[in-house]
Design a protein around this motif. Structure first.
Motif, PDB file in Angstrom:
ATOM      1  N   LEU A   1       0.825  -1.210   0.000  1.00 13.74           N
ATOM      2  CA  LEU A   1       0.000   0.000   0.000  1.00 13.74           C
ATOM      3  C   LEU A   1       0.857   1.257   0.000  1.00 13.74           C
ATOM      4  O   LEU A   1       0.517   2.259  -0.639  1.00 13.74           O
ATOM      5  CB  LEU A   1      -0.951  -0.012   1.194  1.00 13.74           C
ATOM      6  CG  LEU A   1      -2.098  -1.012   1.132  1.00 13.74           C
ATOM      7  CD1 LEU A   1      -2.871  -1.017   2.441  1.00 13.74           C
ATOM      8  CD2 LEU A   1      -3.023  -0.711  -0.035  1.00 13.74           C
ATOM      9  N   ASP A   2       1.983   1.213   0.716  1.00  7.77           N
ATOM     10  CA  ASP A   2       2.906   2.348   0.743  1.00  7.77           C
ATOM     11  C   ASP A   2       3.487   2.601  -0.648  1.00  7.77           C
ATOM     12  O   ASP A   2       3.550   3.741  -1.109  1.00  7.77           O
ATOM     13  CB  ASP A   2       4.015   2.091   1.756  1.00  7.77           C
ATOM     14  CG  ASP A   2       4.888   3.300   1.971  1.00  7.77           C
ATOM     15  OD1 ASP A   2       4.351   4.423   2.072  1.00  7.77           O
ATOM     16  OD2 ASP A   2       6.118   3.140   2.031  1.00  7.77           O
ATOM     17  N   LYS A   3       3.895   1.541  -1.318  1.00 14.13           N
ATOM     18  CA  LYS A   3       4.424   1.689  -2.678  1.00 14.13           C
ATOM     19  C   LYS A   3       3.342   2.189  -3.633  1.00 14.13           C
ATOM     20  O   LYS A   3       3.612   3.025  -4.496  1.00 14.13           O
ATOM     21  CB  LYS A   3       5.008   0.368  -3.173  1.00 14.13           C
ATOM     22  CG  LYS A   3       6.326   0.036  -2.551  1.00 14.13           C
ATOM     23  CD  LYS A   3       6.959  -1.168  -3.186  1.00 14.13           C
ATOM     24  CE  LYS A   3       8.285  -1.420  -2.495  1.00 14.13           C
ATOM     25  NZ  LYS A   3       9.123  -2.358  -3.192  1.00 14.13           N
ATOM     26  N   LEU A   4       2.118   1.680  -3.474  1.00 19.74           N
ATOM     27  CA  LEU A   4       1.012   2.135  -4.320  1.00 19.74           C
ATOM     28  C   LEU A   4       0.763   3.627  -4.125  1.00 19.74           C
ATOM     29  O   LEU A   4       0.566   4.363  -5.094  1.00 19.74           O
ATOM     30  CB  LEU A   4      -0.251   1.336  -4.007  1.00 19.74           C
ATOM     31  CG  LEU A   4      -1.518   1.753  -4.760  1.00 19.74           C
ATOM     32  CD1 LEU A   4      -1.360   1.469  -6.250  1.00 19.74           C
ATOM     33  CD2 LEU A   4      -2.732   1.052  -4.195  1.00 19.74           C
ATOM     34  N   LEU A   5       0.803   4.075  -2.877  1.00 20.33           N
ATOM     35  CA  LEU A   5       0.617   5.494  -2.575  1.00 20.33           C
ATOM     36  C   LEU A   5       1.687   6.339  -3.255  1.00 20.33           C
ATOM     37  O   LEU A   5       1.381   7.350  -3.896  1.00 20.33           O
ATOM     38  CB  LEU A   5       0.651   5.699  -1.055  1.00 20.33           C
ATOM     39  CG  LEU A   5       0.414   7.108  -0.548  1.00 20.33           C
ATOM     40  CD1 LEU A   5      -1.024   7.520  -0.802  1.00 20.33           C
ATOM     41  CD2 LEU A   5       0.721   7.175   0.935  1.00 20.33           C
ATOM     42  N   HIS A   6       2.942   5.913  -3.161  1.00 18.07           N
ATOM     43  CA  HIS A   6       4.036   6.656  -3.786  1.00 18.07           C
ATOM     44  C   HIS A   6       3.921   6.644  -5.316  1.00 18.07           C
ATOM     45  O   HIS A   6       4.189   7.656  -5.970  1.00 18.07           O
ATOM     46  CB  HIS A   6       5.384   6.100  -3.337  1.00 18.07           C
ATOM     47  CG  HIS A   6       5.741   6.491  -1.951  1.00 18.07           C
ATOM     48  ND1 HIS A   6       5.410   5.725  -0.863  1.00 18.07           N
ATOM     49  CD2 HIS A   6       6.386   7.574  -1.469  1.00 18.07           C
ATOM     50  CE1 HIS A   6       5.837   6.317   0.229  1.00 18.07           C
ATOM     51  NE2 HIS A   6       6.431   7.443  -0.103  1.00 18.07           N
ATOM     52  N   VAL A   7       3.519   5.524  -5.875  1.00 20.59           N
ATOM     53  CA  VAL A   7       3.362   5.433  -7.333  1.00 20.59           C
ATOM     54  C   VAL A   7       2.238   6.351  -7.795  1.00 20.59           C
ATOM     55  O   VAL A   7       2.385   7.062  -8.806  1.00 20.59           O
ATOM     56  CB  VAL A   7       3.106   3.965  -7.762  1.00 20.59           C
ATOM     57  CG1 VAL A   7       2.601   3.886  -9.185  1.00 20.59           C
ATOM     58  CG2 VAL A   7       4.375   3.148  -7.606  1.00 20.59           C
ATOM     59  N   LEU A   8       1.123   6.368  -7.064  1.00 17.80           N
ATOM     60  CA  LEU A   8       0.010   7.244  -7.447  1.00 17.80           C
ATOM     61  C   LEU A   8       0.406   8.718  -7.383  1.00 17.80           C
ATOM     62  O   LEU A   8       0.071   9.497  -8.282  1.00 17.80           O
ATOM     63  CB  LEU A   8      -1.201   6.994  -6.552  1.00 17.80           C
ATOM     64  CG  LEU A   8      -1.952   5.694  -6.796  1.00 17.80           C
ATOM     65  CD1 LEU A   8      -3.043   5.495  -5.743  1.00 17.80           C
ATOM     66  CD2 LEU A   8      -2.561   5.680  -8.191  1.00 17.80           C
ATOM     67  N   MET A   9       1.155   9.099  -6.345  1.00 19.47           N
ATOM     68  CA  MET A   9       1.607  10.486  -6.248  1.00 19.47           C
ATOM     69  C   MET A   9       2.569  10.828  -7.383  1.00 19.47           C
ATOM     70  O   MET A   9       2.487  11.906  -7.973  1.00 19.47           O
ATOM     71  CB  MET A   9       2.271  10.745  -4.895  1.00 19.47           C
ATOM     72  CG  MET A   9       1.307  10.836  -3.755  1.00 19.47           C
ATOM     73  SD  MET A   9       2.061  11.385  -2.209  1.00 19.47           S
ATOM     74  CE  MET A   9       3.238  10.100  -1.880  1.00 19.47           C
ATOM     75  N   ALA A  10       3.468   9.904  -7.695  1.00 18.26           N
ATOM     76  CA  ALA A  10       4.419  10.137  -8.781  1.00 18.26           C
ATOM     77  C   ALA A  10       3.704  10.240 -10.124  1.00 18.26           C
ATOM     78  O   ALA A  10       4.047  11.091 -10.959  1.00 18.26           O
ATOM     79  CB  ALA A  10       5.464   9.026  -8.819  1.00 18.26           C
ATOM     80  N   LEU A  11       2.699   9.400 -10.337  1.00 18.07           N
ATOM     81  CA  LEU A  11       1.932   9.469 -11.590  1.00 18.07           C
ATOM     82  C   LEU A  11       1.175  10.777 -11.703  1.00 18.07           C
ATOM     83  O   LEU A  11       1.122  11.374 -12.791  1.00 18.07           O
ATOM     84  CB  LEU A  11       0.977   8.277 -11.689  1.00 18.07           C
ATOM     85  CG  LEU A  11       1.611   6.930 -12.004  1.00 18.07           C
ATOM     86  CD1 LEU A  11       0.562   5.823 -11.925  1.00 18.07           C
ATOM     87  CD2 LEU A  11       2.270   6.951 -13.371  1.00 18.07           C
ATOM     88  N   CYS A  12       0.584  11.216 -10.603  1.00 14.11           N
ATOM     89  CA  CYS A  12      -0.122  12.509 -10.617  1.00 14.11           C
ATOM     90  C   CYS A  12       0.838  13.631 -10.991  1.00 14.11           C
ATOM     91  O   CYS A  12       0.526  14.471 -11.847  1.00 14.11           O
ATOM     92  CB  CYS A  12      -0.752  12.791  -9.261  1.00 14.11           C
ATOM     93  SG  CYS A  12      -2.224  11.851  -8.884  1.00 14.11           S
ATOM     94  N   LEU A  13       2.007  13.641 -10.350  1.00 15.95           N
ATOM     95  CA  LEU A  13       2.983  14.692 -10.622  1.00 15.95           C
ATOM     96  C   LEU A  13       3.488  14.629 -12.059  1.00 15.95           C
ATOM     97  O   LEU A  13       3.586  15.652 -12.746  1.00 15.95           O
ATOM     98  CB  LEU A  13       4.152  14.594  -9.638  1.00 15.95           C
ATOM     99  CG  LEU A  13       5.236  15.650  -9.794  1.00 15.95           C
ATOM    100  CD1 LEU A  13       4.670  17.041  -9.544  1.00 15.95           C
ATOM    101  CD2 LEU A  13       6.389  15.370  -8.848  1.00 15.95           C
ATOM    102  N   ALA A  14       3.789  13.416 -12.536  1.00 19.15           N
ATOM    103  CA  ALA A  14       4.322  13.265 -13.892  1.00 19.15           C
ATOM    104  C   ALA A  14       3.287  13.673 -14.935  1.00 19.15           C
ATOM    105  O   ALA A  14       3.604  14.430 -15.862  1.00 19.15           O
ATOM    106  CB  ALA A  14       4.761  11.818 -14.122  1.00 19.15           C
ATOM    107  N   PHE A  15       2.074  13.201 -14.785  1.00 23.01           N
ATOM    108  CA  PHE A  15       1.030  13.531 -15.755  1.00 23.01           C
ATOM    109  C   PHE A  15       0.722  15.024 -15.733  1.00 23.01           C
ATOM    110  O   PHE A  15       0.534  15.654 -16.772  1.00 23.01           O
ATOM    111  CB  PHE A  15      -0.223  12.698 -15.473  1.00 23.01           C
ATOM    112  CG  PHE A  15      -1.224  12.696 -16.582  1.00 23.01           C
ATOM    113  CD1 PHE A  15      -0.844  12.461 -17.903  1.00 23.01           C
ATOM    114  CD2 PHE A  15      -2.568  12.929 -16.324  1.00 23.01           C
ATOM    115  CE1 PHE A  15      -1.772  12.465 -18.934  1.00 23.01           C
ATOM    116  CE2 PHE A  15      -3.496  12.935 -17.343  1.00 23.01           C
ATOM    117  CZ  PHE A  15      -3.098  12.703 -18.650  1.00 23.01           C
ATOM    118  N   MET A  16       0.731  15.606 -14.537  1.00 26.69           N
ATOM    119  CA  MET A  16       0.494  17.041 -14.402  1.00 26.69           C
ATOM    120  C   MET A  16       1.602  17.836 -15.102  1.00 26.69           C
ATOM    121  O   MET A  16       1.327  18.796 -15.836  1.00 26.69           O
ATOM    122  CB  MET A  16       0.437  17.389 -12.916  1.00 26.69           C
ATOM    123  CG  MET A  16      -0.064  18.745 -12.583  1.00 26.69           C
ATOM    124  SD  MET A  16      -0.337  18.956 -10.820  1.00 26.69           S
ATOM    125  CE  MET A  16       1.246  18.587 -10.141  1.00 26.69           C
TER     126      MET A  16
END
Length: 194
Positions: free
Chosen positions: A8-23
């Protein structure tokens, strides 16, 4: 259990990174399109805003998990261990109540906005308001786990109540170590000349 937490911790970090990258891709691409080709992506700004909201709220979950939120622990440091435990549990019960209010409000506004659409992306606004549900449940689980640890794992209370040092305190500590090492070098040099 530990594997689930790490996943879950890795999923949280991946989701934040994807949000930042896509943004970043959307904003940069839109700037290039506007200045180079005199066109642009009409929904870029709105989608970037939505991604930013999600990224911030997901980051709040991560900060709570890592005990990185701001806090004042001046009084807490001076309390005896038993009183410290009571204060910690009481403050976390208050946090749980606030998270319940957030969940209730987010649920109501998400349901009421299922049919409302964003003007540029045409996404249901429930996607934006739904992050309140995710945050309140995620933070609630973390707070409940911390309360459990405070009750049943006595040696973890110091870890749970420890606040991160401020940048100024860290710089002062580093400066003190440098000064001490220079004093030690001078004493060694003075001792070697005799």
């Amino acid at each position: 259990m530990r594997k689930i937490v790490l996943m879950l911790d890795k999923l949280l970090h991946v989701l934040m990174a994807l949000c930042l990258a896509f943004m970043a891709i959307l904003v940069f691409g839109n700037v290039v399109l506007r200045y180079a080709f005199h066109s642009g992506i009409t929904w870029s700004e709105e989608m970037s805003r939505f991604l930013f909201v999600w990224m911030v709220f997901l980051g709040a979950i991560g900060a709570l998990k890592d005990n990185d939120h701001l806090g004042v622990d001046t009084l807490l440091k001076k309390l005896p261990l038993s009183v410290k435990r009571v204060v910690f549990i009481l403050s976390n019960v208050i946090v749980l109540y606030v998270l319940w209010l957030l969940l209730d409000g987010s649920w109501k506004i998400t349901i009421s906005n299922l049919q409302s659409r964003a003007p540029a992306t045409n996404l249901p606004l429930a996607y934006v308001y739904g992050i309140g549900i995710v945050v309140s449940i995620g933070m609630g689980v973390i707070v409940l786990f911390n309360i459990y640890r405070a009750f049943f794992q006595i040696n973890t209370l110091e870890e749970l109540t420890r606040m991160k040092e401020s940048e100024d305190e860290i710089m002062e500590a580093v400066h003190e170590k440098i000064v001490q090492s220079h004093r030690g070098q001078r004493q060694d040099a003075a001792g070697g000349e005799r």
